[in-house]
Design a protein around this motif. Structure first.
Motif, PDB file in Angstrom:
ATOM      1  N   GLN A  53      13.062 -22.066  58.848  1.00  0.00           N
ATOM      2  CA  GLN A  53      11.475 -21.557  59.239  1.00  0.00           C
ATOM      3  C   GLN A  53      10.721 -21.778  57.748  1.00  0.00           C
ATOM      4  O   GLN A  53       9.641 -22.028  57.896  1.00  0.00           O
ATOM      5  CB  GLN A  53      11.594 -20.187  59.891  1.00  0.00           C
ATOM      6  CG  GLN A  53      12.476 -19.225  59.206  1.00  0.00           C
ATOM      7  CD  GLN A  53      12.350 -17.814  59.765  1.00  0.00           C
ATOM      8  OE1 GLN A  53      12.885 -17.869  60.832  1.00  0.00           O
ATOM      9  NE2 GLN A  53      11.825 -16.816  59.260  1.00  0.00           N
ATOM     10  N   ARG A  57       7.475 -23.875  56.845  1.00  0.00           N
ATOM     11  CA  ARG A  57       6.140 -23.536  56.303  1.00  0.00           C
ATOM     12  C   ARG A  57       5.786 -24.210  55.144  1.00  0.00           C
ATOM     13  O   ARG A  57       4.809 -24.656  54.736  1.00  0.00           O
ATOM     14  CB  ARG A  57       6.308 -21.982  56.005  1.00  0.00           C
ATOM     15  CG  ARG A  57       6.378 -21.257  57.397  1.00  0.00           C
ATOM     16  CD  ARG A  57       6.011 -19.845  57.376  1.00  0.00           C
ATOM     17  NE  ARG A  57       5.927 -19.163  58.552  1.00  0.00           N
ATOM     18  CZ  ARG A  57       4.935 -19.012  59.112  1.00  0.00           C
ATOM     19  NH1 ARG A  57       3.484 -19.556  58.361  1.00  0.00           N
ATOM     20  NH2 ARG A  57       4.616 -18.416  60.464  1.00  0.00           N
ATOM     21  N   LYS A 119      10.975 -19.657  68.075  1.00  0.00           N
ATOM     22  CA  LYS A 119      10.953 -19.397  66.737  1.00  0.00           C
ATOM     23  C   LYS A 119       9.500 -19.558  66.193  1.00  0.00           C
ATOM     24  O   LYS A 119       9.107 -18.873  65.597  1.00  0.00           O
ATOM     25  CB  LYS A 119      12.130 -20.086  65.887  1.00  0.00           C
ATOM     26  CG  LYS A 119      12.294 -19.473  64.634  1.00  0.00           C
ATOM     27  CD  LYS A 119      13.227 -18.069  64.931  1.00  0.00           C
ATOM     28  CE  LYS A 119      13.414 -17.364  63.750  1.00  0.00           C
ATOM     29  NZ  LYS A 119      14.284 -16.143  63.657  1.00  0.00           N
ATOM     30  N   THR A 120       8.920 -20.504  66.481  1.00  0.00           N
ATOM     31  CA  THR A 120       7.746 -21.080  65.910  1.00  0.00           C
ATOM     32  C   THR A 120       6.477 -20.984  66.960  1.00  0.00           C
ATOM     33  O   THR A 120       5.313 -21.182  66.704  1.00  0.00           O
ATOM     34  CB  THR A 120       7.883 -22.677  65.441  1.00  0.00           C
ATOM     35  OG1 THR A 120       7.979 -23.400  66.514  1.00  0.00           O
ATOM     36  CG2 THR A 120       8.856 -22.787  64.569  1.00  0.00           C
ATOM     37  N   ALA A 596      14.169  -6.492  52.936  1.00  0.00           N
ATOM     38  CA  ALA A 596      12.925  -5.566  52.999  1.00  0.00           C
ATOM     39  C   ALA A 596      13.265  -4.299  53.468  1.00  0.00           C
ATOM     40  O   ALA A 596      12.284  -3.664  53.998  1.00  0.00           O
ATOM     41  CB  ALA A 596      11.756  -6.401  53.650  1.00  0.00           C
TER      42      ALA A 596
ATOM     43  N   MET B 557       7.731 -11.181  60.904  1.00  0.00           N
ATOM     44  CA  MET B 557       8.109 -11.881  60.114  1.00  0.00           C
ATOM     45  C   MET B 557       8.798 -11.906  58.967  1.00  0.00           C
ATOM     46  O   MET B 557       8.861 -12.588  57.984  1.00  0.00           O
ATOM     47  CB  MET B 557       6.835 -12.795  59.776  1.00  0.00           C
ATOM     48  CG  MET B 557       5.877 -13.248  60.903  1.00  0.00           C
ATOM     49  SD  MET B 557       4.324 -13.773  60.301  1.00  0.00           S
ATOM     50  CE  MET B 557       4.699 -15.304  59.484  1.00  0.00           C
ATOM     51  N   VAL B 558       9.887 -10.818  58.957  1.00  0.00           N
ATOM     52  CA  VAL B 558      10.796 -10.783  57.922  1.00  0.00           C
ATOM     53  C   VAL B 558      11.906 -11.715  58.228  1.00  0.00           C
ATOM     54  O   VAL B 558      12.653 -11.522  59.333  1.00  0.00           O
ATOM     55  CB  VAL B 558      11.118  -9.128  57.729  1.00  0.00           C
ATOM     56  CG1 VAL B 558      12.283  -9.014  56.750  1.00  0.00           C
ATOM     57  CG2 VAL B 558       9.969  -8.299  57.589  1.00  0.00           C
ATOM     58  N   SER B 562      13.319 -10.672  62.060  1.00  0.00           N
ATOM     59  CA  SER B 562      12.231 -10.869  62.963  1.00  0.00           C
ATOM     60  C   SER B 562      12.694 -12.182  64.084  1.00  0.00           C
ATOM     61  O   SER B 562      13.118 -13.133  63.663  1.00  0.00           O
ATOM     62  CB  SER B 562      10.879 -11.109  62.751  1.00  0.00           C
ATOM     63  OG  SER B 562      10.667 -10.224  61.743  1.00  0.00           O
ATOM     64  N   ASP B 565       9.082 -16.556  63.985  1.00  0.00           N
ATOM     65  CA  ASP B 565       8.405 -16.806  63.066  1.00  0.00           C
ATOM     66  C   ASP B 565       6.928 -16.753  62.856  1.00  0.00           C
ATOM     67  O   ASP B 565       6.180 -17.625  62.480  1.00  0.00           O
ATOM     68  CB  ASP B 565       8.914 -17.943  62.142  1.00  0.00           C
ATOM     69  CG  ASP B 565       8.645 -18.131  60.557  1.00  0.00           C
ATOM     70  OD1 ASP B 565       8.576 -16.839  59.934  1.00  0.00           O
ATOM     71  OD2 ASP B 565       8.377 -19.273  60.458  1.00  0.00           O
TER      72      ASP B 565
END
Ligand SMILES: [Fe+2]
Lengths: 601, 685
Positions: A53, A57, A119-120, A596, B557-558, B562, B565
């Motif tokens: 992913q 990008r 996913k996208t 995170a 979007m982590v 997630s 994406d």
């Protein structure tokens, strides 16, 4: 309100590979390869196989297109054919219950197309390109040859393990294949596993070990594989267990060698070196024979190769020297990462009938770059002490060359990152190749790895002749040759006096070339030791932050980030603590937790 | 045909069939019906084997029978008490103190902890010397409690205290252990999200039962009394991030629900509380009582009417409703279902229950608990700690000595002003990171300054650390901060990997500094512009979690966390922050969609900057890209807020139930929160 689609460039093709090993993504705009990168470089999960992913990008950003402007996503293998092979393995007599359960579970897994869409949110076209066709295209279309014979050899993709093909102009076709379980790649991996190295990543260690051995066991290795008519060969399955068990080799193989398998990380004995050498010799024999067969079918001057086995640069060297083809092109990202390139190229050809690129791939600098402003901001925001050589390239190069000549190890970070497994001067660790101690220093500190493996030399392209027995350029470090230099080069010379050379061209790796030239000016040696910028178990660094962490962790003497130089002596204590608390490679299970997060929630 | 070829043909055919549309459905059905066995992932098993030689991070040294911290677990040490070691043999009376972060005394720990408070109270009260071994762990799960209990069995305790119940809501975990995914998906189809709530609650109940079994086996059956401190939730002080009704119940009712909500809120504003309750009833018919927002509105009405009981119950329903919010991270909490189940289970082992809701009411006259006793959703203030430990000590004393003393909470240990100040600063950070508004954050910031004016220095350094988007260990001010700040803050900073622009928190710092005559607003503005201004960075990615996230629970979007994406708008208005010098126009570039739209139908998304409309962009079912020029007149110097108002037409979704059934059958947590729009990329330049 503007609609950007009005300015849409024609033919934006994204190539994607994921789900097995080393996910990657590339983007082609009007047939031109604009960007390519492996997901592990962003995610920092070694050999990351998840949907790429972040790579996607990045590719869109470089190509300056949005996801809705992509004409087609090319996927690198046929899921149905792969499933067929998996089912076949599951219905083998003696297949383990564990494996059967895995196959059954596989039946309800979402397809790669579903994953791409989920996913996208992408709703455009997706095209499938078969695995070996992807490999073949990744080499032929980037070879610069108008016509060529094509050989792809790997472990296994769908059913194929080896394919023979022919490329002419924009057309590429495969005319013969060898089917699973007969596989040269799996033969190599099986012995790799027997020698106590990891399958799918330890193969190059076996290749590195070979020169230390004698081919005492070539006869036994030949019993593992039977050469057949045409392009065919067959594994003698009694020596292999991978169809039934979670182990590559069978008890029969242990009997054959009359020695138990080596425990990982245990001592490497002469026996292991001899096995490695024997395997290498047999591999070269088989490849040479099949290359001759291919030449009979496709009597071209040119040969293109790809697939994991094509990363065996020692074999490549022999194919070039002893084989029937005059010219050889090997895709620098020959492993599965490179299949995204091939898939995109095939789809481009299918949709336009044109060849994606008529030029030879000159550079693999297809990854992210970080400009000096970005890096300066990062350094200023942190409590780093650094030297700023902005606008003073001469000063930078002199400084670095002097440190190198003084025996210092340099982390070298410049421009766009390399695509593929090799560091070629964009994300490299550099050192003086002339000292005996250099090899041990880097092995011990940086690589924390087996000491038998030599490092590769990078040399100014126009200074090759007196030092190496090499008749063409070798920008991607894909062949080995003999060292004939009058200089003493212990850190880069293999025990059999060979080296895996990278020739550096002033047009494509400008600053790296200049550094070599400065080093040459000081030392009369136009060669530097060049190894990948990472520590053992870590993906090659991508961002300046990755580079800083690797520099701190490996205690590299100096870090050169574009125009800025950091010295190990000036590293703040807190950085060491911070780096120590950051894992070298994120694990997939950690990935699912994410980075995170507070550690206490 | 050879054997290999026969098999190959069979495999090819099967692969082709499975890959076809009908085939994949058929295989799924075969697996769901159990005719085709596929091993499921490991189910929750609470009775993991615990090695005899350790309790939590402490390991026994066989030579001197002393437990010391095991170096190999040092990574986990910050989650546990700072206790260096203890002897296996007790000298006086010994109590074990198990629990979660509330029991650790989060924000005060390690300087001031509930276990220390309890120990000092018991030492005053009981005749013998008392030792309270603090085994509480931040983040403790069911498994942690079981492991610690089993490891501590040999410690010859005179009583075991468990202060837990907040960490048990983890939907996905339970879903994996459902034996019959097919049954659940059909229940869901019939009953809607309530079926999933029931299933998750069944899973929790099973775990509670198993936990109590362990406690019985290890303690109560051996005559060791069990004291359970039942946590309470900050009902009045904590606000959930706005909650909408689960998309699947709402389906076509979504637009109606939104209308009713507006009507109810209007009635409350007009003082017509009884009338608003009628409208709220209709909303509940639509959302099945599972939308926190409805319950918050109801609570408002009941409060105005003066019905304390109904007020409290509405707040409790709001708290419990988020169980189905599968798209966000939940803050820990105890629900009514957990309280009831636990109380019932504990009665069979005759445990002593110290119900904090009741304790706060009895001791402080607080029928509905709030910021008086809490620092956030569930962690206690020092008053909360003292009151609860006093009640616990009283119960223990009664059990041990049979006395009937009253222990006033004022007699319990209190932290010093510096510790209070740090705790309140940490509370401010935590509340900001979990989505609380500026009023809440400012409240704790100001409290911190009131306790100790010099904490403003720490705030300033924190402001710098958070505003520079590099790892904390690389930040310039970090070393200074680590030198000057107290232990609690040090520990927090070094474990904090969450960074965001933190506008709410920084605004809180600015307000608090003003209280003591310091103005740090210019410093903040300079820092923000220097580090983040679109004009400085060239291009600004509004979807970078650093910028789109104002709360930890909102992270999307982590990577690796997630599912998608791309950004999912979980409310009808999406908000993003950016920093600008405010000198020139900016260009917005956005790729978005609204999957709820009908095919081929587009509608307009209203774009606003700082509340002013700057234009519209069209969205349809699939990704499309648009550019929008934002005039300089709308942009100010400093932090700006960009909002997207998703089209009202796109609030109906009919496919969601089918999608969720499929996810349930695949043992995935379904998506129950409505999604109003999606964004793949959004930049400003
Ligand atoms: Fe391959």
């Amino acid at each position: 309100m503007d609609n950007k689609n009005q300015f849409k460039p024609s033919n934006v093709i994204v190539g994607i590979s994921f789900g097995y090993h080393d996910s990657s993504c590339c983007i082609m705009k009007d047939g031109e390869l604009v960007a390519a990168v492996q997901e592990e470089r962003f995610s920092r999960v070694k050999n990351d196989k998840s949907f790429p992913q972040q790579s996607l990008r990045y590719c869109l950003e470089v190509a300056q297109v949005t996801l809705d402007q992509v004409d087609c996503i090319a996927y690198y293998e046929c899921p149905e054919k792969k499933l067929s092979r998996q089912i076949w393995m599951g219905i083998q007599k003696g297949a383990s219950a564990h494996y059967k359960a895995k196959v059954a579970a596989q039946l309800t897994q979402p397809s790669p197309m579903d994953i791409i869409r989920q996913k996208t949110g992408y709703s455009g076209d997706i095209e499938i390109v078969e695995h070996h066709l992807s490999h073949a295209a990744s080499t032929f279309y980037f070879s610069g040859f108008d016509e060529a014979a094509v050989l792809t050899v790997d472990g296994v993709g769908e059913w194929s393990t080896t394919s023979y093909g022919k490329g002419a102009h924009s057309k590429l076709e495969l005319f013969e294949e060898v089917s699973f379980p007969d596989s040269i790649g799996l033969l190599y991996s099986t012995v790799t596993s027997y020698l106590g190295f990891k399958v799918n990543s330890g193969e190059y260690k076996v290749m590195g070990l070979a020169p230390y051995g004698k081919p005492r066991y070539a006869k036994q290795i030949r019993q593992l594989i039977e050469l057949k008519d045409k392009g065919q060969f067959a594994l003698n399955m009694k020596y292999f267990a991978f169809l039934q068990q979670e182990c590559m080799y069978s008890e029969e193989l242990i009997k054959l060698f009359n020695t138990p398998a080596r425990e990982p990380e245990s001592a490497i004995l002469q026996f292991h070196k001899d096995i490695a050498k024997s395997l290498q010799v047999v591999l070269e024999e088989i490849l040479l024979e099949k290359v001759r067969y291919l030449h009979e079918q496709v009597p071209s001057k040119n040969l293109c190769m790809a697939g994991g086995v094509a990363l065996n640069c020692v074999a490549n060297g022999r194919i070039k020297r002893e084989g029937p083809f005059e010219n050889l092109f090997v895709q620098p990202a020959s492993g599965d990462a490179g299949t995204s390139l091939g898939a995109a190229a095939v789809v481009y050809q299918r949709r336009t009938s044109k060849r994606p690129s008529s030029e030879k791939l000159k550079s693999v600098l297809l990854g992210p770059e970080y400009d000096s402003t970005y890096i300066k901001n990062l350094l200023v925001s942190s409590n780093a002490t650094f030297e700023d050589f902005s606008g003073n390239e001469e000063g930078l190069l002199n400084y670095v060359a002097t440190q190198l000549a003084d025996g210092k190890v340099i982390g070298w970070f410049q421009g766009r990152m390399e695509f593929g497994p090799r560091s070629l001067g964009a994300r490299s660790i550099l050192a003086d190749p002339r000292g005996e101690e250099m090899r041990d220093k880097i092995n011990a500190l940086v690589k924390k790895r087996e000491s038998f493996r030599p490092f590769a030399p990078a040399i100014m392209e126009d200074k090759v002749a007196p030092h190496f027995d090499l008749d063409t350029d070798s920008p991607f470090m894909l062949e080995t040759c003999q060292v004939k230099s009058s200089l003493y080069l212990p850190a880069i010379t293999h025990v059999d006096n060979s080296a895996r050379v990278q020739t550096v061209n002033p047009n494509y790796e400008n600053r790296f070339y200049k550094l070599l030239s400065h080093f040459n000016r000081i030392t009369d040696c136009p060669i530097l030791l060049n190894t990948s910028f990472n520590v053992r178990g870590e993906p090659i660094v991508c961002s300046p932050l990755d580079a800083i962490m690797c520099f701190v962790r490996a205690e590299i003497d100096f870090l050169v980030l574009e125009d800025f130089v950091l010295s190990q002596e000036m590293v703040p204590e807190l950085w060491k603590v911070g780096v120590l608390n950051t894992p070298i490679s994120k694990q997939s299970d950690e990935k699912s937790i994410g980075h995170a997060v507070y550690s206490f929630m | 045909m050879t054997m290999i070829n026969q098999y190959r043909k069979l495999a090819d055919e099967l692969a082709r069939d499975v890959s076809s549309q009908n085939g994949s459905g058929l295989v799924k059905q075969l697996i769901q019906t159990g005719l085709l066995q596929v091993p499921t992932q490991a189910v929750n098993n609470l009775n993991r084997i615990q090695t005899e030689d350790r309790v939590g991070i402490w390991k026994i040294n066989a030579e001197n029978e002393e437990y010391v911290r095991d170096q190999s677990t040092s990574k986990d040490w910050p989650f546990w008490s700072a206790l260096a070691g203890f002897k296996k043999q007790k000298t006086g009376k010994r109590f074990l103190f198990l629990g979660e972060s509330v029991a650790r005394g989060m924000f005060y720990d390690p300087i001031y902890t509930p276990a220390k408070v309890l120990e000092s109270l018991l030492n005053t009260q009981l005749d013998e010397d008392v030792e309270v071994l603090d085994f509480a762990k931040t983040n403790a799960s069911f498994e942690t409690l079981v492991e610690v209990a089993q490891g501590a069995k040999c410690l010859d305790a005179d009583g075991v205290i468990i202060f837990a119940g907040n960490n048990w809501l983890k939907g996905e975990g339970y879903l994996k252990s459902f034996e019959d995914a097919l049954a659940l998906s059909s229940e869901y189809k019939e009953q809607g999200p309530a079926a999933i709530k029931d299933a998750i609650e069944r899973g929790i109940a099973k775990n509670i039962e198993s936990l109590v079994d362990t406690l019985e086996e290890t303690f109560t059956s051996q005559g060791v009394p069990l004291y359970w401190v039942l946590p309470e939730f900050n009902l009045t002080g904590w606000k959930e991030i706005t909650q909408y009704p689960p998309s699947s119940i709402a389906s076509t009712d979504q637009p109606l629900w939104h209308e009713l909500r507006d009507e109810a809120m209007q009635l409350i504003e007009q003082g017509q509380f009884e009338a608003s309750l009628d409208v709220i009833k209709k909303m509940e018919q639509g959302d099945g009582g599972l939308a926190a927002q409805t319950q918050y509105i109801a609570a408002q009405a009941y409060k105005q009417i003066g019905d304390d009981k109904a007020y409290k119950e509405a707040l409790e329903r709001a708290r419990d409703a988020v169980l189905l919010n599968t798209q966000m991270r939940l803050v820990p909490r105890i629900t009514n279902h957990i309280k009831q189940t636990l109380t019932t289970e504990l009665s069979r082992v005759e445990a002593h229950i110290i119900d904090l809701a009741k304790v706060f009411n009895d001791s402080l006259d607080l029928p509905v608990a709030g910021n008086e006793v809490f620092l956030d959703y569930c962690h206690l203030s020092s008053t909360g700690i003292r009151v609860s430990m006093a009640a616990l000590a009283q119960r223990i004393s009664h059990q041990v000595q049979g006395d009937d003393v009253h222990i006033a909470f004022e007699s319990a240990l209190a932290p010093c002003a510096d510790t209070e100040s740090s705790a309140h600063l940490l509370a401010a950070i935590h509340n900001a990171h979990w989505g609380q508004d500026i009023d809440c954050v400012e409240y704790y910031c100001k409290k911190a300054v009131q306790y100790n004016a010099s904490i403003v220095d720490t705030m300033t350094m924190l402001m710098e650390v958070q505003n520079v988007n590099v790892p904390t260990w690389m930040n310039k001010p970090t070393s200074e901060l680590l030198e000057k700040a107290c232990t609690q803050i040090q520990r927090y900073i070094t474990s904090m990997e969450f960074k965001c622009l933190d506008t709410t928190l920084c605004d809180g710092f600015v307000k608090a500094a003003q209280e003591v005559g310091q103005d740090i607003s210019a410093q903040l503005l300079e820092l923000q512009i220097q580090q983040h201004a679109v004009e400085v960075k060239g291009q600004h990615d509004l979807l970078d979690p650093y910028y789109h996230v104002d709360a930890f629970c909102n992270t999307q979007m982590v990577e690796g966390v997630s599912k998608f994406d791309y950004y999912n708008a979980l409310s009808p208005v999406s908000e993003f922050d950016f920093v600008s010098k405010g000198e020139r126009h900016l260009s917005l570039n956005i790729t978005c969609s609204s999957k709820l739209a009908n095919k081929g139908v587009t509608a307009a998304v209203q774009v606003k900057v700082n509340g002013e409309s700057v234009g519209k962009i069209e969205v349809g079912q699939t990704w499309s890209t648009a550019q929008l020029d934002i005039d300089a007149m709308y942009i100010r110097s400093g932090v700006n807020r960009l909002t997207l108002e998703w089209p009202e037409e796109h609030r109906i979704n009919t496919g969601v139930i089918e999608d969720n059934c499929a996810m349930l059958q695949a043992r995935q947590l379904p998506i129950l929160s409505p999604v109003f729009g999606e964004i793949y990329s959004m930049t400003l330049a």
